[in-house]
Design a protein around this motif. Structure first.
Motif, PDB file in Angstrom:
ATOM      1  N   UNK A 167       0.676  -1.315   0.070  1.00 22.91           N
ATOM      2  CA  UNK A 167       0.085   0.105   0.003  1.00 22.91           C
ATOM      3  C   UNK A 167       0.774   1.131   0.227  1.00 22.91           C
ATOM      4  N   UNK A 168       0.307   2.385  -0.572  1.00 24.38           N
ATOM      5  CA  UNK A 168       1.018   3.516  -0.503  1.00 24.38           C
ATOM      6  C   UNK A 168       0.176   4.595   0.551  1.00 24.38           C
ATOM      7  N   UNK A 169      -0.739   4.082   1.173  1.00 24.76           N
ATOM      8  CA  UNK A 169      -1.428   5.001   2.212  1.00 24.76           C
ATOM      9  C   UNK A 169      -0.887   4.892   3.259  1.00 24.76           C
ATOM     10  N   UNK A 170      -1.067   5.954   4.350  1.00 22.02           N
ATOM     11  CA  UNK A 170      -0.552   6.121   5.542  1.00 22.02           C
ATOM     12  C   UNK A 170      -1.504   5.103   6.657  1.00 22.02           C
ATOM     13  N   UNK A 171      -0.953   3.904   6.997  1.00 25.50           N
ATOM     14  CA  UNK A 171      -1.847   3.297   7.939  1.00 25.50           C
ATOM     15  C   UNK A 171      -1.142   2.884   9.301  1.00 25.50           C
ATOM     16  N   UNK A 172      -1.731   2.522  10.117  1.00 29.39           N
ATOM     17  CA  UNK A 172      -1.192   1.987  11.523  1.00 29.39           C
ATOM     18  C   UNK A 172      -1.527   0.692  11.635  1.00 29.39           C
ATOM     19  N   UNK A 173      -0.457  -0.210  11.783  1.00 29.79           N
ATOM     20  CA  UNK A 173      -0.341  -1.684  11.744  1.00 29.79           C
ATOM     21  C   UNK A 173       0.072  -2.076  13.404  1.00 29.79           C
ATOM     22  N   UNK A 174      -0.984  -2.964  14.067  1.00 33.32           N
ATOM     23  CA  UNK A 174      -0.552  -3.460  15.332  1.00 33.32           C
ATOM     24  C   UNK A 174      -0.074  -4.731  15.196  1.00 33.32           C
ATOM     25  N   UNK A 175       0.986  -5.179  15.825  1.00 29.09           N
ATOM     26  CA  UNK A 175       1.912  -6.406  15.447  1.00 29.09           C
ATOM     27  C   UNK A 175       1.944  -7.174  16.868  1.00 29.09           C
ATOM     28  N   UNK A 176       1.233  -8.431  16.654  1.00 28.51           N
ATOM     29  CA  UNK A 176       1.329  -9.611  17.670  1.00 28.51           C
ATOM     30  C   UNK A 176      -0.228 -10.068  18.085  1.00 28.51           C
ATOM     31  N   UNK A 177       0.041 -11.297  18.212  1.00 30.56           N
ATOM     32  CA  UNK A 177      -1.280 -12.004  18.394  1.00 30.56           C
ATOM     33  C   UNK A 177      -1.967 -12.059  19.852  1.00 30.56           C
ATOM     34  N   UNK A 178      -3.086 -11.048  19.855  1.00 35.31           N
ATOM     35  CA  UNK A 178      -3.722 -10.802  21.400  1.00 35.31           C
ATOM     36  C   UNK A 178      -5.255 -11.640  21.219  1.00 35.31           C
ATOM     37  N   UNK A 179      -5.725 -12.144  22.457  1.00 34.73           N
ATOM     38  CA  UNK A 179      -6.915 -12.546  22.368  1.00 34.73           C
ATOM     39  C   UNK A 179      -7.842 -11.414  21.793  1.00 34.73           C
ATOM     40  N   UNK A 180      -8.797 -11.980  20.961  1.00 36.05           N
ATOM     41  CA  UNK A 180      -9.766 -10.822  20.301  1.00 36.05           C
ATOM     42  C   UNK A 180     -10.298  -9.901  21.168  1.00 36.05           C
TER      43      UNK A 180
END
Ligand code: SF4
Length: 441
Positions: A167-180
């Motif tokens: 993607x070229x858009x500005x986005x926030x990504x959270x990284x790590x598997x947490x309970x839903x």
């Protein structure tokens, strides 16, 4: 904590030890990853030892038709008498026919598959060609030679990064598997800051995988994701440097770093966080009375040790004696080390007998360690907390801060109760109560 204790361990010496260690291998991460990724299957290519490890780590889950299994390498495979690749292809075809709900298949390498140099990366490419577009086949190693416990998640997520859409858009990504439920809380907090285009790696389903590009900023939810961070950096994304969201202070610092990266003003930040912060502080205070002034040692297990010791020291008044971690990633851990009180003994890796000697000399009030060491240490009069619970229990963000403190307080409270109890009084039976002793006929 504002009592004048010096803080900042960024340049503290680290005791590096190599020797016999008592830790899980990275296969164990499958136990929580398969619950998070609802259309994924984890096929370990390994031995009966690997299958037994997964069975015992997963406990009762193995009766719930879980989405993981072991393709067992038999003696013929190990001796090179049979073509392990052909057998693997057959097993995968059979599995995918039986489970049409599977959209992502992970071939997970083990010690035996590595020792016989089975090329699972190539197998994954070959099987993707056969089963695309319905199923995507990926590969990573969870072997004990290469990975320790939570590093299995890191290896898995890092393997996913090259295949993420661009993607070229500005986005926030959270990284790590947490309970839903915890992931949803994070989304609510971020939405309160005005950040609502949030994606998570790993997505709950294959079609929810995040996009990544040069304007992606990402925040780690777990401290053990060094390889995944490097892979995201390789895709041009930028890491938001922050402590990890454990406890009120860690959560606030994590949110503040994200808010700063997105230019959120102070008034908005206060509006979104003041109430949950106050709730978290109250909840932690309920357990902190038991913990305050107590000495704690962490034996290496999950790489969560440093952030958790920071939480216990600063929010619960504990004194860390030794903080052992299987691997210390100086870059990811720098904001945490800045907050740790000094002096503290930091150790990386393990030589278990030497570490136990130090532990016996220190005799802390609480020792956080693996299941294999907990009972023997209890029998020596030490109080222990099973570290594995800290990985399986929801402990991130404000709403879990009180539960996190309570996990550490519980063994100390139990110890106090048992120390104060004498043998249970035996009440005389009341005739007719149904509790009379049986008489011989
Ligand atoms: S991957 Fe290695 S350490 Fe893990 S269970 Fe299999 S043989 Fe044991």
């Amino acid at each position: 904590m504002n009592d004048g204790t010096p803080i900042g361990c960024r340049s503290a010496p680290v005791l590096r030890e190599r020797g016999q260690h008592e830790v899980f291998c990275g296969l164990t991460a499958i136990v929580w990853l398969h619950r998070k990724m609802q259309d994924a299957f984890f096929l370990v290519v390994g031995s009966r030892t690997c299958a037994h490890l997964l069975q015992s780590a997963a406990g009762v889950m193995i009766f719930a038709e879980p989405r993981f299994g072991t393709a067992i390498l038999e003696e013929g495979d190990l001796a090179g008498l049979k073509d392990a690749n052909e057998e693997l292809d057959r097993e995968v075809a059979r599995l995918l026919e039986r489970r049409p709900d599977i959209r992502q298949l992970f071939l997970v390498g083990s010690c035996p598959s590595e020792v016989i140099k089975l090329d699972l990366a190539r197998a994954a490419q070959r099987l993707t060609r056969v089963h695309a577009p319905h199923v995507r086949v990926l590969n990573y190693s969870g072997s004990g030679i290469e990975t320790t416990f939570t590093q299995g998640e890191d290896a898995c997520l890092a393997a996913m990064v090259p295949g993420l859409p661009a993607t070229e858009t500005s986005n926030l990504l959270l990284v790590g598997a947490l309970p839903d439920v915890v992931e949803d809380q994070a989304r609510v907090l971020l939405a309160g800051l005005g950040i609502d285009h949030v994606q998570v790696l790993p997505g709950r389903r294959a079609d929810q995988d995040p996009a990544v590009g040069p304007h992606t900023r990402y925040a780690l939810l777990q401290p053990f994701l060094g390889d995944t961070a490097a892979a995201l950096d390789g895709r041009g994304a930028t890491r938001i440097e922050a402590p990890f969201p454990f406890g009120e202070e860690g959560t606030t610092a994590w949110l503040r770093a994200v808010a700063d990266a997105f230019g959120i003003d102070e008034a908005t930040f206060a509006r979104a966080t003041d109430a949950p912060r106050a709730r978290a502080r109250r909840a932690v205070a309920a357990a902190a009375g038991t913990l305050s002034g107590k000495r704690v040692t962490f034996l290496p297990d999950s790489q969560l040790e440093i952030p958790l010791a920071r939480f216990l020291a600063r929010e619960c008044g504990m004194e860390p004696v030794e903080i052992g971690t299987p691997y210390l990633h100086a870059g990811l851990m720098a904001p945490e080390l800045d907050l740790l009180p000094t002096p503290v003994r930091l150790s990386e890796g393990q030589d278990v007998e030497r570490q136990l000697d130090r532990l016996r000399a220190d005799r802390p009030d609480l020792t956080v360690c693996g299941l294999g060491l907990a009972n023997p240490l209890e029998s020596e009069g030490l109080t222990t907390k099973w570290a594995i619970e800290l990985v399986f229990t929801p402990v991130h963000f404000y709403e879990q801060a009180g539960d996190l403190a309570a996990l550490f307080a519980r063994p100390l409270r139990r110890k106090a109760i048992l120390a104060g109890s004498f043998s249970l009084p035996v009440a005389g039976n009341t005739p007719g109560s149904g509790a009379e002793p049986r008489r011989a006929p």
